[in-house]
Scaffold this motif. Sequence first.
Motif, PDB file in Angstrom:
ATOM      1  N   VAL A  44      12.991  -0.598  69.194  1.00 10.87           N
ATOM      2  CA  VAL A  44      13.802  -1.721  68.714  1.00 10.87           C
ATOM      3  C   VAL A  44      15.273  -1.507  69.080  1.00 10.87           C
ATOM      4  O   VAL A  44      15.950  -2.427  69.555  1.00 10.87           O
ATOM      5  CB  VAL A  44      13.627  -1.904  67.186  1.00 10.87           C
ATOM      6  CG1 VAL A  44      14.643  -2.900  66.640  1.00 10.87           C
ATOM      7  CG2 VAL A  44      12.213  -2.350  66.861  1.00 10.87           C
ATOM      8  N   GLY A  45      15.768  -0.285  68.887  1.00  8.99           N
ATOM      9  CA  GLY A  45      17.153   0.024  69.246  1.00  8.99           C
ATOM     10  C   GLY A  45      17.425  -0.195  70.723  1.00  8.99           C
ATOM     11  O   GLY A  45      18.475  -0.741  71.098  1.00  8.99           O
ATOM     12  N   ASN A  46      16.494   0.195  71.561  1.00  8.75           N
ATOM     13  CA  ASN A  46      16.677  -0.012  73.001  1.00  8.75           C
ATOM     14  C   ASN A  46      16.638  -1.494  73.359  1.00  8.75           C
ATOM     15  O   ASN A  46      17.382  -1.945  74.235  1.00  8.75           O
ATOM     16  CB  ASN A  46      15.619   0.762  73.787  1.00  8.75           C
ATOM     17  CG  ASN A  46      15.972   2.229  73.875  1.00  8.75           C
ATOM     18  OD1 ASN A  46      17.130   2.580  74.056  1.00  8.75           O
ATOM     19  ND2 ASN A  46      14.981   3.087  73.733  1.00  8.75           N
ATOM     20  N   TRP A  47      15.799  -2.271  72.684  1.00 13.01           N
ATOM     21  CA  TRP A  47      15.767  -3.713  72.927  1.00 13.01           C
ATOM     22  C   TRP A  47      17.121  -4.338  72.568  1.00 13.01           C
ATOM     23  O   TRP A  47      17.637  -5.178  73.294  1.00 13.01           O
ATOM     24  CB  TRP A  47      14.644  -4.365  72.123  1.00 13.01           C
ATOM     25  CG  TRP A  47      14.634  -5.843  72.314  1.00 13.01           C
ATOM     26  CD1 TRP A  47      14.101  -6.539  73.358  1.00 13.01           C
ATOM     27  CD2 TRP A  47      15.236  -6.805  71.440  1.00 13.01           C
ATOM     28  NE1 TRP A  47      14.341  -7.883  73.182  1.00 13.01           N
ATOM     29  CE2 TRP A  47      15.030  -8.073  72.009  1.00 13.01           C
ATOM     30  CE3 TRP A  47      15.924  -6.721  70.237  1.00 13.01           C
ATOM     31  CZ2 TRP A  47      15.479  -9.244  71.416  1.00 13.01           C
ATOM     32  CZ3 TRP A  47      16.374  -7.884  69.642  1.00 13.01           C
ATOM     33  CH2 TRP A  47      16.147  -9.130  70.230  1.00 13.01           C
ATOM     34  N   ILE A  48      17.688  -3.899  71.451  1.00 13.96           N
ATOM     35  CA  ILE A  48      19.008  -4.408  71.050  1.00 13.96           C
ATOM     36  C   ILE A  48      20.065  -4.000  72.078  1.00 13.96           C
ATOM     37  O   ILE A  48      20.955  -4.785  72.416  1.00 13.96           O
ATOM     38  CB  ILE A  48      19.379  -3.910  69.637  1.00 13.96           C
ATOM     39  CG1 ILE A  48      18.420  -4.497  68.596  1.00 13.96           C
ATOM     40  CG2 ILE A  48      20.815  -4.278  69.291  1.00 13.96           C
ATOM     41  CD1 ILE A  48      18.561  -3.892  67.212  1.00 13.96           C
ATOM     42  N   MET A  49      19.959  -2.783  72.597  1.00 10.69           N
ATOM     43  CA  MET A  49      20.933  -2.305  73.591  1.00 10.69           C
ATOM     44  C   MET A  49      20.920  -3.142  74.861  1.00 10.69           C
ATOM     45  O   MET A  49      21.932  -3.257  75.554  1.00 10.69           O
ATOM     46  CB  MET A  49      20.680  -0.835  73.936  1.00 10.69           C
ATOM     47  CG  MET A  49      21.298   0.128  72.962  1.00 10.69           C
ATOM     48  SD  MET A  49      23.074  -0.091  72.759  1.00 10.69           S
ATOM     49  CE  MET A  49      23.667   0.233  74.411  1.00 10.69           C
ATOM     50  N   VAL A  50      19.790  -3.751  75.183  1.00 13.01           N
ATOM     51  CA  VAL A  50      19.726  -4.622  76.362  1.00 13.01           C
ATOM     52  C   VAL A  50      20.726  -5.764  76.223  1.00 13.01           C
ATOM     53  O   VAL A  50      21.358  -6.171  77.205  1.00 13.01           O
ATOM     54  CB  VAL A  50      18.287  -5.146  76.576  1.00 13.01           C
ATOM     55  CG1 VAL A  50      18.246  -6.250  77.625  1.00 13.01           C
ATOM     56  CG2 VAL A  50      17.366  -4.000  76.971  1.00 13.01           C
ATOM     57  N   GLN A  51      20.924  -6.253  75.005  1.00 15.61           N
ATOM     58  CA  GLN A  51      21.889  -7.330  74.780  1.00 15.61           C
ATOM     59  C   GLN A  51      23.310  -6.847  75.089  1.00 15.61           C
ATOM     60  O   GLN A  51      24.118  -7.580  75.653  1.00 15.61           O
ATOM     61  CB  GLN A  51      21.804  -7.843  73.337  1.00 15.61           C
ATOM     62  CG  GLN A  51      20.406  -8.179  72.873  1.00 15.61           C
ATOM     63  CD  GLN A  51      19.634  -9.075  73.811  1.00 15.61           C
ATOM     64  OE1 GLN A  51      20.153 -10.075  74.295  1.00 15.61           O
ATOM     65  NE2 GLN A  51      18.393  -8.721  74.087  1.00 15.61           N
ATOM     66  N   VAL A  52      23.609  -5.611  74.715  1.00 17.09           N
ATOM     67  CA  VAL A  52      24.931  -5.041  75.004  1.00 17.09           C
ATOM     68  C   VAL A  52      25.094  -4.839  76.509  1.00 17.09           C
ATOM     69  O   VAL A  52      26.153  -5.102  77.070  1.00 17.09           O
ATOM     70  CB  VAL A  52      25.131  -3.704  74.244  1.00 17.09           C
ATOM     71  CG1 VAL A  52      26.508  -3.121  74.533  1.00 17.09           C
ATOM     72  CG2 VAL A  52      24.948  -3.907  72.742  1.00 17.09           C
ATOM     73  N   MET A  53      24.015  -4.400  77.169  1.00 13.16           N
ATOM     74  CA  MET A  53      24.064  -4.191  78.616  1.00 13.16           C
ATOM     75  C   MET A  53      24.298  -5.503  79.357  1.00 13.16           C
ATOM     76  O   MET A  53      25.013  -5.534  80.354  1.00 13.16           O
ATOM     77  CB  MET A  53      22.761  -3.552  79.099  1.00 13.16           C
ATOM     78  CG  MET A  53      22.592  -2.127  78.680  1.00 13.16           C
ATOM     79  SD  MET A  53      20.963  -1.541  79.195  1.00 13.16           S
ATOM     80  CE  MET A  53      20.774  -0.146  78.120  1.00 13.16           C
ATOM     81  N   LYS A  54      23.700  -6.579  78.865  1.00 10.07           N
ATOM     82  CA  LYS A  54      23.902  -7.886  79.500  1.00 10.07           C
ATOM     83  C   LYS A  54      25.366  -8.297  79.450  1.00 10.07           C
ATOM     84  O   LYS A  54      25.889  -8.882  80.388  1.00 10.07           O
ATOM     85  CB  LYS A  54      23.056  -8.954  78.804  1.00 10.07           C
ATOM     86  CG  LYS A  54      21.591  -8.892  79.125  1.00 10.07           C
ATOM     87  CD  LYS A  54      20.856 -10.003  78.382  1.00 10.07           C
ATOM     88  CE  LYS A  54      19.380  -9.978  78.650  1.00 10.07           C
ATOM     89  NZ  LYS A  54      18.668 -11.040  77.897  1.00 10.07           N
ATOM     90  N   ALA A  55      26.032  -7.981  78.352  1.00 10.41           N
ATOM     91  CA  ALA A  55      27.416  -8.402  78.169  1.00 10.41           C
ATOM     92  C   ALA A  55      28.425  -7.485  78.855  1.00 10.41           C
ATOM     93  O   ALA A  55      29.447  -7.950  79.342  1.00 10.41           O
ATOM     94  CB  ALA A  55      27.742  -8.497  76.675  1.00 10.41           C
ATOM     95  N   ASN A  56      28.164  -6.182  78.893  1.00  9.78           N
ATOM     96  CA  ASN A  56      29.166  -5.216  79.370  1.00  9.78           C
ATOM     97  C   ASN A  56      28.741  -4.396  80.573  1.00  9.78           C
ATOM     98  O   ASN A  56      29.530  -3.604  81.059  1.00  9.78           O
ATOM     99  CB  ASN A  56      29.534  -4.248  78.239  1.00  9.78           C
ATOM    100  CG  ASN A  56      30.300  -4.931  77.146  1.00  9.78           C
ATOM    101  OD1 ASN A  56      31.213  -5.686  77.415  1.00  9.78           O
ATOM    102  ND2 ASN A  56      29.923  -4.681  75.909  1.00  9.78           N
ATOM    103  N   GLY A  57      27.537  -4.515  81.016  1.00  4.44           N
ATOM    104  CA  GLY A  57      27.061  -3.673  82.103  1.00  4.44           C
ATOM    105  C   GLY A  57      26.452  -2.387  81.559  1.00  4.44           C
ATOM    106  O   GLY A  57      26.727  -1.970  80.429  1.00  4.44           O
ATOM    107  N   LEU A  58      25.642  -1.763  82.370  1.00  6.86           N
ATOM    108  CA  LEU A  58      24.886  -0.581  81.951  1.00  6.86           C
ATOM    109  C   LEU A  58      25.785   0.601  81.591  1.00  6.86           C
ATOM    110  O   LEU A  58      25.639   1.204  80.528  1.00  6.86           O
ATOM    111  CB  LEU A  58      23.911  -0.177  83.065  1.00  6.86           C
ATOM    112  CG  LEU A  58      23.080   1.079  82.820  1.00  6.86           C
ATOM    113  CD1 LEU A  58      22.144   0.865  81.642  1.00  6.86           C
ATOM    114  CD2 LEU A  58      22.312   1.454  84.059  1.00  6.86           C
ATOM    115  N   GLY A  59      26.715   0.949  82.461  1.00  8.46           N
ATOM    116  CA  GLY A  59      27.540   2.143  82.241  1.00  8.46           C
ATOM    117  C   GLY A  59      28.347   2.090  80.963  1.00  8.46           C
ATOM    118  O   GLY A  59      28.323   3.022  80.156  1.00  8.46           O
ATOM    119  N   LEU A  60      29.044   0.999  80.762  1.00  7.75           N
ATOM    120  CA  LEU A  60      29.873   0.868  79.569  1.00  7.75           C
ATOM    121  C   LEU A  60      29.014   0.790  78.311  1.00  7.75           C
ATOM    122  O   LEU A  60      29.324   1.405  77.295  1.00  7.75           O
ATOM    123  CB  LEU A  60      30.775  -0.357  79.673  1.00  7.75           C
ATOM    124  CG  LEU A  60      31.744  -0.573  78.510  1.00  7.75           C
ATOM    125  CD1 LEU A  60      32.651   0.645  78.339  1.00  7.75           C
ATOM    126  CD2 LEU A  60      32.563  -1.824  78.734  1.00  7.75           C
TER     127      LEU A  60
END
Length: 111
Positions: A44-60
Amino acid sequence: MTGVTFLWLSAATVVFVAANAVLKVYATKGQLPILVGALAMFCVGNWIMVQVMKANGLGLAIALSAIFQLVAISVMAIFVFGERPTGLQMAGMALGVVAVAMIAWPTGGKA
């Protein structure tokens, strides 16, 4: 980072901290359902992190998540589980915070 992205990152951090707390319980009790619950929480945490990756990119996204988790899990380890990091470990955590602040610092434009 927008307010919505910060909320996604905060939610992911809460889920990851909870998953790590459950994993600590598994480490002491060793029951399979506890492990399965922790692994589900990590998913679940990794699924939520995908939303952050969409907005800021993978590295950040990963850098921000790592430092948020480092601080949150360290606080939990100290206050909930009574662990005591050494001075060198605390200095390492502080350097991690500084490093991620430098990575996430707004530059005024995207490259």
